[in-house]
Design an enzyme around this catalytic site. Structure first.
Site: not given
Ligand code: GLA
Length: 383
Positions: A33, A35, A67, A120-122, A124, A170, A220
């Site tokens: 993570e 990296t 959407s 948006g929860a990690g 991707s 990602d 980030y």
């Protein structure tokens, strides 16, 4: 609407109109993570949840975006499509602009999306919508762009159009994911080694903290900047083109050359996390869930204390998991500051974990967790 409903209605439409249905997965990062943007190693895998795109040619000179997941819709004249709109469709717009730079001649298109991946929860969701757009246009217009280049142009879209300085992990995992495999990606060379994931009797459980991720983009970008400044300090004395090349045995001279406790902690995370990815890949090949789990625990600890991208909610989920018999390892996954954890758990213990998290997590944080059992089975495809 369920995923099945969306697929069925879209396929019916695709028969009667000039439409086609595409899918790109999300990804879960097993380990490695923060990296990727240092040219280091990561070990993500594509999952069964992702983004569907029904794309239809139409006679007007516009792009139409809608959407099932977001209320905002837009119809953007082709000549104005290079402008950022500060809405969810900036992700596909960014990709469209990258494809135009590669010589694609756009025409009127309607893009209708559906995602069954939490936003948006990690996991991707952004890369998934970028890559499904790039993949669909590439297939529809026979552009002959490779999977690796689709990933790179999607990353450029996010860096330059959306404005997040993300690494390549990602988009790469989403574009090149292989069912039942994790990809050990070397983010400096942009190459990968697919590793079959087979831990006998163990399953992967993603748990969404449902903590709203505030400031994730700015925090980030701040981490990216902090590391770049640390690299420059090192580079004054030694040639350090990218931080991913550093090894744990370099710690002595790093400590002497870098000033500032924060910079040192950030570097410590990156250097140790790269080593953990190497070891974890070996444990994965050996099918050793317990040792793999140990790497996950150390990774979380380093993300929480050295890299400081975890939060109370993620730490609580990890603690509850680690106190549950049958759990081999648990860690936050993705950028952090909220989002999801990933837990490697013996299949007999899954129900116990769910019950414990449902009760204890809500008591501790006031939030309801979301459970996502994942199978590592995602690949981009056309229906
Ligand atoms: C986000 C970014 C990735 C990576 C992770 C952290 O998901 O998009 O490039 O940096 O955070 O590992």
């Amino acid at each position: 609407m369920t995923t099945e409903d969306f697929i069925n209605t879209s396929l019916k439409k695709a028969q009667s109109e000039k439409s086609a249905l595409f899918f790109a997965p999300g990804r879960v990062n097993l380990i490695g993570e923060h990296t990727d943007y240092t040219g280091g190693l990561v070990l993500p895998a594509a999952i069964q949840y992702g983004t569907y795109l029904l794309i239809t040619k139409h006679s007007g000179d516009t792009f139409i975006f809608s959407s099932e997941n977001f209320p905002e819709k837009a119809e953007i004249p082709l000549p104005e499509s290079g402008k950022k709109q500060n809405a969810w469709f900036d992700y596909p717009l960014g990709v469209i602009n990258e494809l135009k730079n590669k010589g694609w001649q756009p025409e009127g298109l309607r893009f209708h999306y559906y995602g069954d991946i939490p936003t948006g929860a990690g996991l991707s969701s952004s890369a998934s919508i970028e890559v499904v757009t790039a993949y669909a246009i590439n297939r529809l217009y026979d552009l002959g762009i490779s999977g690796c280049e689709l990933a790179l142009l999607s990353q450029r879209a996010e860096n330059n159009f959306v404005g997040v300085q993300c690494g390549i992990m990602d988009q790469y995992a989403v574009a090149l994911g292989q069912s039942s495999h994790a990809l050990q990606i070397d983010c400096h060379d942009i190459t990968h080694d697919p590793i079959p994931v087979k831990f006998k009797d163990y399953e992967w459980m993603v748990i969404n903290s449902n903590k709203k991720r505030g400031l994730v983009d700015s925090e980030y970008n701040k981490r990216v900047q902090e590391l770049e400044e640390a690299r420059k300090q090192l580079n004054n004395s030694f040639d350090v083109p990218y931080l991913g090349m550093l090894q744990p045995e370099d710690a002595d001279w790093i400590d002497k050359l870098v000033t500032g406790e924060t910079a040192l902690k950030r570097l410590r995370h990156v250097v140790n996390e790269n080593r953990r990815v190497r070891l974890a890949a070996e444990f994965l090949k050996a099918g050793d869930a317990k040792q793999f789990g140990q790497m996950m625990i150390l990774s979380h600890d380093s993300l929480a204390h050295d890299f400081e991208v975890s939060c109370k909610e993620l730490d609580t989920l990890v603690t509850i998991a680690m106190d549950t018999p049958g759990v081999a390892g648990s860690r936050m996954t993705g950028a952090g500051f909220g989002g999801c954890t990933l837990t490697l758990i013996h299949r007999d213990a899954v129900e116990d974990l769910k019950n414990r998290v449902a009760t204890l997590y809500e008591k501790e944080t006031g939030l309801k967790p979301g459970f996502y059992p994942v199978t590592l089975t995602g690949e981009p495809k056309k229906y």
